[in-house]
Design an enzyme around this catalytic site. Structure first.
Site, short mmCIF file in Angstrom:
data_model
loop_
_atom_site.label_atom_id
_atom_site.label_comp_id
_atom_site.label_asym_id
_atom_site.label_seq_id
_atom_site.Cartn_x
_atom_site.Cartn_y
_atom_site.Cartn_z
N SER A 187 0.40 -1.11 0.02
CA SER A 187 -0.32 0.20 0.15
C SER A 187 0.94 1.48 0.04
CB SER A 187 -1.21 -0.18 1.23
OG SER A 187 0.00 0.63 2.37
N HIS A 215 -5.56 -4.82 -1.40
CA HIS A 215 -5.48 -4.34 -2.47
C HIS A 215 -5.44 -4.64 -3.68
CE1 HIS A 215 -5.11 -0.92 -0.19
NE2 HIS A 215 -4.42 -1.74 0.81
N LYS A 246 -12.61 -3.23 1.15
CA LYS A 246 -12.47 -1.75 0.41
C LYS A 246 -12.87 -2.67 -0.77
CE LYS A 246 -7.25 -2.13 2.57
NZ LYS A 246 -7.23 -2.95 3.56
C1 LIG Z 1 -6.48 -3.39 4.58
C2 LIG Z 1 -5.68 -4.34 4.40
C3 LIG Z 1 -5.58 -5.64 6.16
C4 LIG Z 1 -6.98 -4.87 6.53
O1 LIG Z 1 -8.71 -5.00 6.24
P1 LIG Z 1 -9.38 -5.30 7.42
O2 LIG Z 1 -10.48 -5.89 6.73
O3 LIG Z 1 -9.80 -3.71 7.03
O4 LIG Z 1 -9.05 -5.75 8.34
C5 LIG Z 1 -5.37 -6.05 5.81
N1 LIG Z 1 -4.01 -6.79 5.34
C6 LIG Z 1 -3.26 -5.90 4.22
C7 LIG Z 1 -2.26 -6.09 3.34
C8 LIG Z 1 -4.59 -4.95 4.00
O5 LIG Z 1 -4.44 -3.38 2.81
#
Ligand SMILES: *Cc1c(COP(=O)(O)O)cnc(C)c1O
Length: 403
Positions: A187, A215, A246
């Site tokens: 990210s 992502h 997301k």
């Molecule tokens: C956002 C994210 C998470 C956490 O996701 P949630 O469902 O909001 O707990 C885990 N791993 C990665 C790589 C992320 O970008």
């Protein structure tokens, strides 16, 4: 001083330390649903360039309608963990649909991807085993690995030579099973993991491969299946973790998907699954509608890819340096932390919502503004964003006045 007063004073001084280091995170209050534009509580309207709303599904009418419908047909909540009385037909349906979408056999839902990663390693690996992890993996992967007894090996970020060295080191340490684990897309830089090369190394050294696709799911690859599809290894990943929070609608919820027996063991032993509540039915209904949309058409991921290519080209032509790549995460590299802070302030005044990242979140001298593209952006939003960056960049002397 009582111990409670001493404790409170200690907490205050910790907070002061965070502020003094420039690391205090404030929260901006948004007063609208997520979209191309968001309104803040103070009435300002901004182009949103910092949501993980990659496909614009957070406020999609079909997703909202499906969530309403599930709320009507399946209730507000289950008041239970899955294995007592918290599993409905739609939870099973979503698990199967996610497995079909991602090229695996079965799926287990969690309240969040953080829980999926947190509850993944401990049930599957013991002290005779090894987990080999990219140095920049997400916090939830790091925490999940901490909770298991396997030997830990770390390879330099995205470095295939070091990954091979760590696979050898794990063999030399006599590891019974080896699991390589990486983010599919990272990210901070928008780097896309080289899953084809990682898969080949795993095959060569007899290791399992796990990927966190938070992502990536929904938009990377020609059919939006994720990093494995993007890198030509669809159907060849042993374990995938992902989020519903997301691109897939943006509410909350996570999952692990893979071989049937792996998922079955997780249902028996994964603590965040056993001891935390069922995903809300409305989210499950909304997520099913998301999969319907993504299986019926690649229109949204195509528009996102188009927006990403356009913006990457336009912001570079305006004189800014970006981290090259293809991911809708576009880091605009400023270098100096003070300049990046000034730029971030100025673009906000000009109507853009994007975040700056500084040391220690990113390495010293690599301060940046990170923007994220979305299928919900139309070209005029992105043109306005480039114009605002250009104006602010000239004012601050970050790009040439002639550009
Ligand atoms: C956002 C994210 C998470 C956490 O996701 P949630 O469902 O909001 O707990 C885990 N791993 C990665 C790589 C992320 O970008």
């Amino acid at each position: 001083m009582t111990s409670v007063a001493a404790f409170n004073q200690h907490i205050r001084s910790e907070l002061d330390g965070i502020r003094a280091a420039g690391l205090f995170k404030g929260e901006r209050i948004i007063a609208t649903p997520q979209g191309a534009l968001v309104k803040l509580a103070d009435g300002r309207e901004l182009i949103n360039l910092c949501a993980n709303n990659y496909l614009g599904l957070s406020s999609h009418p079909k997703v909202i309608e499906a969530a309403h419908e599930a709320l009507r047909t399946h209730g507000y909540g289950l008041s239970s963990v899955r294995f007592i009385c918290g599993t409905q037909d739609i939870h099973k349906e979503l698990e199967q649909r996610l497995a079909a979408f991602l090229g695996t056999e079965d799926t287990i839902l969690y309240a969040a991807a953080f829980d999926a990663n947190g509850g993944l390693f401990e049930p599957l690996l013991g002290e005779d085993d090894a987990v080999i992890s990219d140095a920049l993996n997400h916090a939830s992967i790091i925490d999940g690995i901490r909770l298991c007894k396997a030997r830990r090996f770390r390879y330099a970020h995205n470095d295939m030579a070091d990954l091979e060295a760590q696979l050898k080191a794990a063999d030399a340490a006599g590891a019974r099973f080896k699991l390589v684990f990486t983010d599919g897309a990272f990210s901070m830089d928008g780097t896309i993991a080289q899953l084809d090369k990682i898969r080949a190394l795993c095959d060569q050294y007899g290791a399992l491969l796990g990927v966190d696709e938070c992502h990536a799911t929904g938009f990377l690859g020609p059919r939006g299946r994720g990093t494995h599809e993007h890198r030509g290894v669809f159907g060849k990943i042993d374990i995938i973790t992902g989020t519903l929070g997301k691109a897939l609608g943006g509410a909350s919820g996570g999952f692990t998907t893979g071989k049937k027996e792996v998922i079955e063991l997780l249902r028996q032993r994964s603590r965040p699954y056993l001891f935390s509540n069922t995903v809300m039915p409305a989210i499950v209904g909304g997520s099913l509608a998301v999969l319907d949309l993504l299986e019926a058409s690649t229109e949204l991921r195509d528009k996102l890819a188009d927006n990403t290519a356009w913006f990457r080209q336009a912001i570079t032509a305006a004189g800014f340096e970006i981290k090259p790549g293809e991911h809708p995460i576009v880091p605009i590299m400023i270098g100096d932390a003070v300049k990046a802070q000034q730029l971030s302030q100025r673009i906000l005044e000009l109507g853009l919502y994007a975040v700056g990242f500084f040391f220690p979140v990113v390495p010293k001298g690599q301060a940046r503004i990170r923007v994220q593209m979305s299928a919900v952006h139309d070209r005029h939003h992105l043109e306005k964003a480039v114009a605002a960056f250009t104006q602010a960049g000239k004012e601050l002397g970050l790009i040439g006045a002639g550009q």
